[in-house]
Design an enzyme around this catalytic site. Structure first.
Site, PDB file in Angstrom:
ATOM      1  N   TYR A 214      -4.586   3.721   6.315  1.00  0.00           N
ATOM      2  CA  TYR A 214      -5.193   2.759   7.246  1.00  0.00           C
ATOM      3  C   TYR A 214      -6.495   3.308   7.826  1.00  0.00           C
ATOM      4  O   TYR A 214      -7.408   2.550   8.139  1.00  0.00           O
ATOM      5  CB  TYR A 214      -4.232   2.422   8.385  1.00  0.00           C
ATOM      6  CG  TYR A 214      -3.083   1.552   7.948  1.00  0.00           C
ATOM      7  CD1 TYR A 214      -3.249   0.184   7.776  1.00  0.00           C
ATOM      8  CD2 TYR A 214      -1.833   2.100   7.683  1.00  0.00           C
ATOM      9  CE1 TYR A 214      -2.196  -0.616   7.357  1.00  0.00           C
ATOM     10  CE2 TYR A 214      -0.782   1.312   7.264  1.00  0.00           C
ATOM     11  CZ  TYR A 214      -0.973  -0.043   7.099  1.00  0.00           C
ATOM     12  OH  TYR A 214       0.075  -0.832   6.680  1.00  0.00           O
TER      13      TYR A 214
ATOM     14  N   LYS B  40       0.832  -1.190   0.000  1.00  0.00           N
ATOM     15  CA  LYS B  40       0.000   0.000   0.000  1.00  0.00           C
ATOM     16  C   LYS B  40       0.868   1.241   0.000  1.00  0.00           C
ATOM     17  O   LYS B  40       1.989   1.157   0.503  1.00  0.00           O
ATOM     18  CB  LYS B  40      -0.958   0.032   1.195  1.00  0.00           C
ATOM     19  CG  LYS B  40      -0.411  -0.395   2.552  1.00  0.00           C
ATOM     20  CD  LYS B  40       0.747   0.245   3.230  1.00  0.00           C
ATOM     21  CE  LYS B  40       0.808   1.692   3.503  1.00  0.00           C
ATOM     22  NZ  LYS B  40       2.043   2.099   4.239  1.00  0.00           N
TER      23      LYS B  40
HETATM   24  P1  NAD Z   1      12.308   1.150   2.900  1.00  0.00           P
HETATM   25  O1  NAD Z   1      12.815   2.500   2.616  1.00  0.00           O
HETATM   26  O2  NAD Z   1      12.698   0.510   4.175  1.00  0.00           O
HETATM   27  O3  NAD Z   1      12.702   0.175   1.714  1.00  0.00           O
HETATM   28  C1  NAD Z   1      12.547   0.522   0.367  1.00  0.00           C
HETATM   29  C2  NAD Z   1      13.391  -0.408  -0.482  1.00  0.00           C
HETATM   30  O4  NAD Z   1      13.259  -0.013  -1.847  1.00  0.00           O
HETATM   31  C3  NAD Z   1      14.873  -0.354  -0.139  1.00  0.00           C
HETATM   32  O5  NAD Z   1      15.387  -1.651  -0.105  1.00  0.00           O
HETATM   33  C4  NAD Z   1      15.471   0.425  -1.293  1.00  0.00           C
HETATM   34  O6  NAD Z   1      16.801   0.039  -1.582  1.00  0.00           O
HETATM   35  C5  NAD Z   1      14.538   0.013  -2.440  1.00  0.00           C
HETATM   36  N1  NAD Z   1      14.551   0.954  -3.550  1.00  0.00           N
HETATM   37  C6  NAD Z   1      14.587   0.590  -4.849  1.00  0.00           C
HETATM   38  N2  NAD Z   1      14.591   1.665  -5.640  1.00  0.00           N
HETATM   39  C7  NAD Z   1      14.570   2.743  -4.830  1.00  0.00           C
HETATM   40  C8  NAD Z   1      14.574   4.143  -5.070  1.00  0.00           C
HETATM   41  N3  NAD Z   1      14.585   4.653  -6.321  1.00  0.00           N
HETATM   42  N4  NAD Z   1      14.536   4.952  -4.012  1.00  0.00           N
HETATM   43  C9  NAD Z   1      14.477   4.480  -2.751  1.00  0.00           C
HETATM   44  N5  NAD Z   1      14.486   3.146  -2.471  1.00  0.00           N
HETATM   45  C10 NAD Z   1      14.528   2.296  -3.499  1.00  0.00           C
HETATM   46  O7  NAD Z   1      10.726   1.223   2.771  1.00  0.00           O
HETATM   47  P2  NAD Z   1       9.654   0.220   3.392  1.00  0.00           P
HETATM   48  O8  NAD Z   1       9.247   0.720   4.720  1.00  0.00           O
HETATM   49  O9  NAD Z   1      10.122  -1.176   3.282  1.00  0.00           O
HETATM   50  O10 NAD Z   1       8.413   0.475   2.412  1.00  0.00           O
HETATM   51  C11 NAD Z   1       8.323  -0.138   1.133  1.00  0.00           C
HETATM   52  C12 NAD Z   1       6.850  -0.248   0.743  1.00  0.00           C
HETATM   53  O11 NAD Z   1       6.175  -1.039   1.714  1.00  0.00           O
HETATM   54  C13 NAD Z   1       6.096   1.079   0.711  1.00  0.00           C
HETATM   55  O12 NAD Z   1       5.165   1.072  -0.336  1.00  0.00           O
HETATM   56  C14 NAD Z   1       5.375   1.133   2.050  1.00  0.00           C
HETATM   57  O13 NAD Z   1       4.184   1.888   2.007  1.00  0.00           O
HETATM   58  C15 NAD Z   1       5.090  -0.326   2.265  1.00  0.00           C
HETATM   59  N6  NAD Z   1       4.993  -0.679   3.692  1.00  0.00           N
HETATM   60  C16 NAD Z   1       3.902  -1.348   4.111  1.00  0.00           C
HETATM   61  C17 NAD Z   1       3.765  -1.691   5.440  1.00  0.00           C
HETATM   62  C18 NAD Z   1       2.560  -2.472   5.896  1.00  0.00           C
HETATM   63  O14 NAD Z   1       2.354  -2.585   7.098  1.00  0.00           O
HETATM   64  N7  NAD Z   1       1.775  -3.032   4.990  1.00  0.00           N
HETATM   65  C19 NAD Z   1       4.749  -1.325   6.360  1.00  0.00           C
HETATM   66  C20 NAD Z   1       5.865  -0.650   5.892  1.00  0.00           C
HETATM   67  C21 NAD Z   1       5.985  -0.330   4.558  1.00  0.00           C
END
Ligand code: NAD
Length: 403
Positions: free
Chosen positions: A249, A164
């Protein structure tokens, strides 16, 4: 509404189909759900005492093989939640990874025993099409990259889970849904709370009007954001601030508690107290969602304050979750006493349910259309805050049934 029909071919082949059919006939699904847990699993059973997805509940007869999931993007959520959850799932497993960072690839290969042939970079992503170990691609990238990789995943002939918010525009959501439909693959959104008992109890109490007709709903979700350089604060990568990230949410919670889609929204941005950090995205926002019957929901989200509540007030009482949206430790209260429901491994349930949908060719309860509806609502909230006007909701909202 069901948009994605998966192939009539059973992913486990005929033998699985026949066996699971015979099992369902001999046990009956109700009996299967009440069956003791799958005892052959090693280690602590995350499903202990919980209701399982149907096919997992029939897990006394394990499927020929678990569906293989490839995680795309090995950031905080993949590392902290999804990969550990995939050690607990019964119908799917962590089979592959896609990462742009070679050091991460080598750590994950060792930690999760992933063979070299199932490790991809963004440049080699399309080759997943030739890999029978991967059934499902789970896109866990910054929001603005979801569309590109969901479409590529569908074109590679894989089912898709996308985190999401589904995308950063309704148009992108539409392209993603179309791509999955064209490939005859299922698309679901990582809406883990649909598989979480406290939130399911909110759905039941609200939709069945256990406390009478709802009068007012309140939903808030916020946290203090850290690193000022992260993509969440970059409009091009995030598509917006806390509303896109955690306010979603509240939108979800209000709709599944009410059991109806809203007809309009009004909104107001919070004043920015940190202009440097929040130069591209909002710091916070208050909004209201209005329903056709006159009920309304007051909501707020922020990157500068911490809260997380979902509350409904009805003609004959109230019910609420606080905290409502975390990975665990959720608590529910009603005007008649505490909610007696367990915390569960949400992501394991969510991914096993999707695998069950694929195995048994059932619609997912969190389809792409639901993600598109929510993206339409999120951008309507932004428009309402920007213009100070009430914004009426349109097509995407009407494309999904009341959930
Ligand atoms: P994060 O920043 O921890 O991780 C992002 C990942 O994407 C990293 O590994 C990064 O290297 C990679 N990436 C690839 N191309 C990139 C770019 N151009 N710029 C930046 N990063 C890049 O983020 P996250 O918290 O893991 O979130 C990722 C997704 O998951 C988002 O869409 C977020 O909304 C979603 N999320 C959902 C939940 C949930 O409870 N459902 C919780 C956290 C995150």
């Amino acid at each position: 509404m069901q948009a994605n029909q998966s192939s009539p071919m059973h992913p486990f082949g005929d033998s699985f189909s026949r066996r699971s059919f015979l099992r369902q006939v001999s046990c009956g699904l109700g009996a299967a759900l009440a069956m003791p847990r799958f005892s052959a699993m090693a280690g602590p059973d995350p499903y202990a005492g919980q209701e399982m997805p149907a096919a997992a509940a029939i897990g006394a007869f394990p499927p020929d093989r678990k569906l293989g999931i490839a995680l795309v993007g090995l950031g905080g959520y993949s590392e902290g939640q999804l990969a550990p959850a995939l050690q607990q799932t019964k119908l799917c497993r962590l089979a592959g990874i896609v990462t742009g960072t070679p050091e991460k690839a080598s750590t994950w290969k060792t930690k999760y025993n992933i063979p070299d042939k199932n490790v991809y970079s963004y440049e080699t992503f399309d080759q997943i099409a030739n890999n029978p170990d991967i059934d499902i691609i789970y896109v866990v990238l910054p929001n603005a990259l979801h569309a590109e990789y969901v479409i590529k995943a569908a074109q590679a002939g894989k089912h898709v889970i996308c985190e999401k918010p589904l995308a950063t525009s309704v148009e992108d959501c539409k392209r993603m849904i179309d791509a999955c439909n064209q490939a005859n693959k299922k698309l679901s959104v990582g809406y883990r709370l649909h598989f979480e008992p406290h939130n399911q109890e909110m759905m039941r109490l609200g939709q069945k009007e256990v406390f009478g007709p709802l009068k007012k709903i309140y939903a808030d979700n916020g946290f203090r954001i850290g690193d000022p350089k992260q993509w969440r604060l970059n409009q091009a990568l995030s598509g917006g601030g806390p509303l896109m990230d955690v306010g979603i949410y509240c939108v979800q919670g209000v709709i599944y508690t009410k059991g109806q889609n809203p007809v309009s929204v009004t909104a107001k941005f919070h004043e920015k107290t940190d202009l440097e950090r929040f130069k591209e995205v909002e710091q916070g926002i208050d909004w209201q969602m209005q329903f056709a019957d006159g009920t309304s929901a007051d909501c707020k989200t922020s990157y500068a304050e911490g809260y997380g509540r979902l509350r409904a007030e009805a003609a004959k009482g109230w019910f609420e979750l606080n905290p409502a949206y975390g990975y665990g430790g959720l608590k529910g209260e009603t005007s008649r006493g505490p909610m007696d429901v367990p915390n569960v491994p949400q992501q394991a349930f969510q991914m096993d349910d999707f695998a069950d949908c694929i195995i048994n060719n059932k619609p997912t309860r969190v389809p792409g259309e639901m993600g598109m509806r929510d993206v339409e609502i999120l951008y309507a909230i932004y428009r309402a805050a920007e213009t100070g006007q009430k914004v009426r909701l349109g097509q995407a909202v009407n494309a999904v049934g009341n959930r």
